[in-house]
Design a protein around this motif. Structure first.
Motif, PDB file in Angstrom:
ATOM      1  N   ILE A  93       1.642  19.642  -5.765  1.00 43.87           N
ATOM      2  CA  ILE A  93       0.311  19.092  -5.436  1.00 43.87           C
ATOM      3  C   ILE A  93       0.158  17.706  -5.084  1.00 43.87           C
ATOM      4  O   ILE A  93       0.735  16.802  -5.634  1.00 43.87           O
ATOM      5  N   SER A  94      -0.478  17.252  -3.961  1.00 42.46           N
ATOM      6  CA  SER A  94      -0.729  15.833  -3.550  1.00 42.46           C
ATOM      7  C   SER A  94      -2.318  15.448  -4.326  1.00 42.46           C
ATOM      8  O   SER A  94      -3.067  16.435  -4.295  1.00 42.46           O
ATOM      9  N   SER A  95      -2.302  14.401  -4.778  1.00 43.44           N
ATOM     10  CA  SER A  95      -3.421  13.904  -5.330  1.00 43.44           C
ATOM     11  C   SER A  95      -3.713  12.476  -4.747  1.00 43.44           C
ATOM     12  O   SER A  95      -3.225  11.672  -4.942  1.00 43.44           O
ATOM     13  N   VAL A  96      -4.731  12.469  -3.766  1.00 43.09           N
ATOM     14  CA  VAL A  96      -4.981  11.342  -2.957  1.00 43.09           C
ATOM     15  C   VAL A  96      -6.227  10.610  -3.132  1.00 43.09           C
ATOM     16  O   VAL A  96      -7.251  11.353  -3.325  1.00 43.09           O
ATOM     17  N   SER A  97      -6.242   9.504  -2.839  1.00 42.46           N
ATOM     18  CA  SER A  97      -7.352   8.553  -2.620  1.00 42.46           C
ATOM     19  C   SER A  97      -7.243   7.390  -1.832  1.00 42.46           C
ATOM     20  O   SER A  97      -5.963   7.007  -1.644  1.00 42.46           O
ATOM     21  N   GLY A  98      -8.319   6.897  -1.083  1.00 44.01           N
ATOM     22  CA  GLY A  98      -8.025   5.677  -0.353  1.00 44.01           C
ATOM     23  C   GLY A  98      -7.285   5.935   0.756  1.00 44.01           C
ATOM     24  O   GLY A  98      -7.793   7.058   1.610  1.00 44.01           O
ATOM     25  N   LEU A 130       0.928  -1.072  -0.036  1.00 40.20           N
ATOM     26  CA  LEU A 130       0.043   0.007  -0.030  1.00 40.20           C
ATOM     27  C   LEU A 130       0.795   1.199  -0.155  1.00 40.20           C
ATOM     28  O   LEU A 130       0.533   2.071   0.604  1.00 40.20           O
ATOM     29  N   ASN A 131       2.248   1.198  -0.770  1.00 37.56           N
ATOM     30  CA  ASN A 131       2.710   2.443  -1.043  1.00 37.56           C
ATOM     31  C   ASN A 131       3.396   2.913   0.441  1.00 37.56           C
ATOM     32  O   ASN A 131       3.519   3.842   0.520  1.00 37.56           O
ATOM     33  N   LYS A 145      -9.291   8.464   3.036  1.00 34.97           N
ATOM     34  CA  LYS A 145      -9.449   8.340   4.608  1.00 34.97           C
ATOM     35  C   LYS A 145      -8.162   8.776   5.350  1.00 34.97           C
ATOM     36  O   LYS A 145      -6.847   7.958   5.005  1.00 34.97           O
ATOM     37  N   PHE A 146      -8.123   9.835   5.678  1.00 34.54           N
ATOM     38  CA  PHE A 146      -6.973  10.492   6.368  1.00 34.54           C
ATOM     39  C   PHE A 146      -6.714   9.970   7.888  1.00 34.54           C
ATOM     40  O   PHE A 146      -7.829   9.989   8.479  1.00 34.54           O
ATOM     41  N   LYS A 205      -6.657   2.686  -4.005  1.00 34.52           N
ATOM     42  CA  LYS A 205      -6.993   2.186  -2.828  1.00 34.52           C
ATOM     43  C   LYS A 205      -6.152   2.790  -1.744  1.00 34.52           C
ATOM     44  O   LYS A 205      -6.448   2.613  -0.443  1.00 34.52           O
ATOM     45  N   ALA A 206      -4.836   3.432  -2.141  1.00 33.23           N
ATOM     46  CA  ALA A 206      -4.168   4.011  -0.903  1.00 33.23           C
ATOM     47  C   ALA A 206      -3.118   4.785  -1.428  1.00 33.23           C
ATOM     48  O   ALA A 206      -2.391   4.643  -2.765  1.00 33.23           O
TER      49      ALA A 206
END
Length: 262
Positions: free
Chosen positions: A103-108, A25-26, A131-132, A59-60
């Motif tokens: 820029i951060s581009s985030v999901s999961g 998950l990175n 979900k942070f 997913k992450a």
């Protein structure tokens, strides 16, 4: 450097840095941290790069530290977090000192060090399934990658304390209301919205951006490098504790930890 855990490309003056090691998950392990430092330096030095976008998988974005690896190293008696904590902090410092928009581009999942990497960037765009979580307290640690420093300045001490001492999940919408996120969108729109914003910045007054970042660093982050050294010392003390050993054991064994405060 051969990139094994990051995909890197540059098109239309926008550098794309994609965390791409879904196996864990990175997680920000030493290999990924080294690769990030390498590509950030490359972006800073390349005049053709005007904006940097850091993203992950659907997913992450990043689950933070590799708890399974920590557990294995702890059991073998070889666990030493200091080098990793120091280098992870260097990533955040490099982003803050970079004279180009990031820029951060985030999901999961955006957890632990992944959370702090995301908010180290100048802007964060999040999918609504993000979900942070400042997950450190759940394994007996303090936030690293500049978490305490960044959060207290971004959202105030009391709100920061809530996130770092409870380790609760923060939705994308709540992160937006706290001011940690610039925009929330549907997961299928995340890349499009991110690249549209990046393109807008790439066509903007780059010298003004550079001087804005320079002045903001001077105003808000002049003692950040010193803080990051203190962070390593504090995290080292926590990593030597019984609570940390119990925290990661409980995580791996999928049970509730029983902390003793020592």
């Amino acid at each position: 450097m051969e990139l094994r855990k990051i995909d890197f490309s540059c098109n239309n003056s926008i550098a794309s840095v994609v965390l791409n090691y879904p196996k864990n998950l990175n997680a920000l392990d030493m290999d990924m941290v080294d690769e990030l430092l390498y590509v950030l330096k490359k972006c800073e030095e390349d005049d053709s790069v005007k904006v940097v976008v850091i993203s992950g998988g659907p997913k992450a974005f990043s689950a933070g530290g590799d708890i399974g690896y920590f557990y294995k190293e702890m059991k073998s008696g070889n666990l030493d977090l200091d080098p990793l904590i120091a280098k992870a902090g260097s990533i955040s410092l490099a982003i803050k000192k970079m004279l180009k928009p990031v820029i951060s581009s985030v999901s999961g999942a955006v957890a632990g060090a992944g959370f702090n990497l995301a908010i180290s960037c100048d802007f964060c765009i999040a999918a609504n399934n993000t979900k942070f979580i400042q997950a450190f307290v759940n394994i007996g640690l303090i936030p690293d990658t500049g978490g305490v420093y960044l959060l207290t300045r971004a959202i105030g001490v009391q709100r920061a304390l809530d996130l770092i001492m409870t380790g609760r999940v923060v939705s994308a919408d709540e992160a937006y209301s706290l001011g940690l996120v610039k925009e929330v969108c549907a997961p299928e729109d995340l890349q499009k919205r991110t690249m549209e914003f990046a393109a807008k910045l790439a066509h903007g007054p780059l010298l003004a951006y550079a001087n804005n970042k320079k002045l903001i660093f001077s105003s808000e982050y002049m003692d950040y490098e010193r803080f990051l050294k203190d962070e390593v010392t504090a995290q080292s003390a926590c990593a030597a504790s019984e609570d940390f050993r119990e925290g990661i054991s409980a995580f791996v064994e999928k049970r509730k930890p029983s902390f003793k405060g020592r």
